[in-house]
Scaffold this active site. Structure first.
Site, PDB file in Angstrom:
ATOM      1  N   LYS A  81      -1.946   1.736   5.454  1.00  0.00           N
ATOM      2  CA  LYS A  81      -1.970   2.032   4.024  1.00  0.00           C
ATOM      3  C   LYS A  81      -3.259   2.749   3.655  1.00  0.00           C
ATOM      4  O   LYS A  81      -4.330   2.471   4.220  1.00  0.00           O
ATOM      5  CB  LYS A  81      -1.832   0.712   3.262  1.00  0.00           C
ATOM      6  CG  LYS A  81      -1.603   0.815   1.761  1.00  0.00           C
ATOM      7  CD  LYS A  81      -1.381  -0.582   1.204  1.00  0.00           C
ATOM      8  CE  LYS A  81      -1.200  -0.599  -0.299  1.00  0.00           C
ATOM      9  NZ  LYS A  81      -0.960  -1.980  -0.799  1.00  0.00           N
ATOM     10  N   SER A 163       2.982  -2.623  -3.764  1.00  0.00           N
ATOM     11  CA  SER A 163       2.328  -1.319  -3.744  1.00  0.00           C
ATOM     12  C   SER A 163       2.281  -0.663  -2.354  1.00  0.00           C
ATOM     13  O   SER A 163       1.936   0.511  -2.244  1.00  0.00           O
ATOM     14  CB  SER A 163       0.895  -1.467  -4.269  1.00  0.00           C
ATOM     15  OG  SER A 163       0.094  -2.247  -3.384  1.00  0.00           O
ATOM     16  N   SER A 187       2.727  -7.159  -2.780  1.00  0.00           N
ATOM     17  CA  SER A 187       2.667  -5.773  -2.309  1.00  0.00           C
ATOM     18  C   SER A 187       3.061  -5.558  -0.855  1.00  0.00           C
ATOM     19  O   SER A 187       3.208  -4.415  -0.422  1.00  0.00           O
ATOM     20  CB  SER A 187       1.263  -5.202  -2.548  1.00  0.00           C
ATOM     21  OG  SER A 187       1.057  -4.988  -3.925  1.00  0.00           O
TER      22      SER A 187
END
Length: 475
Positions: A81, A163, A187
């Site tokens: 990420k 997310s 997330s």
């Protein structure tokens, strides 16, 4: 094997045995990114490709031919990420144009461990900007730098989750066999269940937070997002461990590598799984039907599935908002001096001056955090809020339910129970449970008490291997 179905364990074994080269494996995944990230289906899961990925793969191949294997991930491509520092040619921006040009001087501890185990970081995954802590109405998967990530199971129809949106969509779309996501509240679980993946949100402190752009020191963690439970456990055997520079990891009871990998079969036989009915009230009917079928499958595998009392609390953002300014300011103080942002206030000013690029959905959460930045550890309201969160999520929440009903785990649909586990710092794992008639993925999520991560993996693995629900999206 192909990029849509090959697992992390399978690719790692094939490379280790010399059946395929790391160069070939990495190249195949890069070709898939080229075909469907911006082009083709336009998934936009990858915000940046590592320009040295092929060189790194060739290096891993030379090492293997010379009889040297770095570790269990030798030569395997991994996505991380875009809020994890990578000390390479790639930027670390949390999806924000305000941090364009920021290249970390040091790998995040998670990334360091991945590289030490031989992984090739093939790219950075898009995310909901600032890990979904910028705006109160930003769509999952959108960032000003990376654009809108789509769910490969239904681009433009199904929510991609967030997310860690790019981590989830990227693995589902064949851009890498596994990815690292982060979670403050939901997330990892949200995009994993939305993209028919396994996602593990570890016990807080099981994985170092150092080198990760933060939201809240009390809840932030990184974790694996994979196609199988075995893959998630393999990643955890690599990334879990102590870090003298992260206080959250001090005194943690880490499982051995062998414990992570000893998933076995039969864990569900005699296990007690609780189902809190309050958390099903807002679940759409078609997803609830899939969940009820999963509960029946748990029973068929020998589990005792019972209703349990777990109050559905409306946890507020007070603690996160209070912790965010100091946490972000500490991180931004380390970025390059020529960048325009070195504090939350700087980011807000930059965003306002570049609103056409940076503020498509506003910055309401940033504004609230900045307005309340006077809250700190000496302020009684913060301490009371934090202690309330811990009490309601632990003693009066998860631990009470587990003890009263003698449970091994609590079951939820998708990420519907993420908040209480996040506040407690307790682990959760989601595993594919099937699909709605329209083809939307649904996940079965199991939550336990602190340090029950391995037990949750064993339960989820037993369910996964017996049901084999996951199927790749049509690309």
């Amino acid at each position: 094997m192909d990029v849509m179905t090959g697992t992390l364990v399978e690719w790692a074994m094939a490379i280790r045995q010399g059946d395929v080269s790391s160069l070939d494996v990495v190249a195949r995944h890069l070709e898939q990114i080229a075909a469907h990230n911006v082009n083709g289906m336009g998934i936009r899961a990858v915000i940046e490709v590592n320009p040295e990925a092929l060189l790194e793969a060739e290096a891993r191949d030379r090492e293997r031919r010379n009889g040297f294997l770095r570790g269990p991930l030798h030569g395997v491509p991994i996505l991380v990420k875009d809020n994890l520092d990578t000390a390479d040619a790639m930027q670390t921006t949390a999806g924000s144009v305000a941090l364009e040009g920021h290249r970390a001087r040091e790998d995040a501890e998670v990334v360091r461990r991945l590289r030490a185990a031989g992984a090739v970081i093939v790219g950075k995954a898009n995310l909901t900007e600032w890990a979904n802590f910028l705006s109160d109405h930003m769509p999952n998967g959108y960032s000003s730098r990376g654009g809108q990530t789509l769910n490969p199971y239904g681009p433009g129809r199904f929510d991609v989750g967030g997310s860690s949106s790019g981590s989830g969509a990227g693995v589902a779309a064949g851009f890498a066999p596994a990815a690292i996501g982060t979670e403050t509240s939901g997330s990892i679980l949200s995009p994993s269940s939305a993209n028919s993946l396994v996602g593990l949100k570890p016990t807080l402190g099981m994985v170092s937070r150092r080198g990760i752009i933060p939201i809240a020191m009390s809840q932030d963690t990184a974790g694996p997002m994979t196609r199988t439970v075995a893959d998630a456990a393999l990643l955890m055997s690599v990334i879990a461990g102590p870090d003298p520079r992260d206080v959250a990891t001090q005194g943690v009871r880490w499982p051995s590598r062998e414990a992570w990998l000893d998933l076995g079969r039969g864990a569900l036989k005699g296990a007690r799984i609780g189902v809190p009915q309050a958390y099903l009230e807002e679940v759409p009917e078609d997803e609830r039907r899939v969940f009820n079928e999963a509960l029946s499958e748990l029973r068929e595998l020998g589990a005792d599935v019972i209703e349990c009392d777990l109050p559905k609390r409306d946890f507020d953002f007070d603690v996160l908002v209070a912790e965010f300014p100091a946490a972000l300011d500490r991180y931004l103080a380390t970025v390059e001096p020529w960048l325009p942002v070195h504090s939350l206030a700087d980011v807000m000013v930059f965003n306002a001056r570049n609103a056409d690029r940076a503020l498509r959905y506003g910055q309401a959460i940033f504004e609230r955090a900045q307005a309340q930045s006077h809250l700190h550890l000496a302020d009684g309201s913060y301490v009371r809020a934090r202690l309330r969160d811990l009490r309601e999520s632990r003693e009066e929440g998860i631990d009470r339910a587990l003890a009263e009903h003698r449970l091994d785990a609590i079951a939820f649909v998708n990420y519907y129970g993420c908040a209480i586990a996040a506040k407690a710092g307790y682990p959760s794992i989601t595993v594919p449970a099937g699909y709605t008639p329209e083809g939307k993925p649904v996940g079965l999520t199991l939550t336990g008490t602190a340090y029950s991560d391995v037990r949750l993996c064993q339960l989820a693995h037993d369910y996964e291997q017996a049901t084999k629900h996951r199927r790749p999206p049509a690309m």
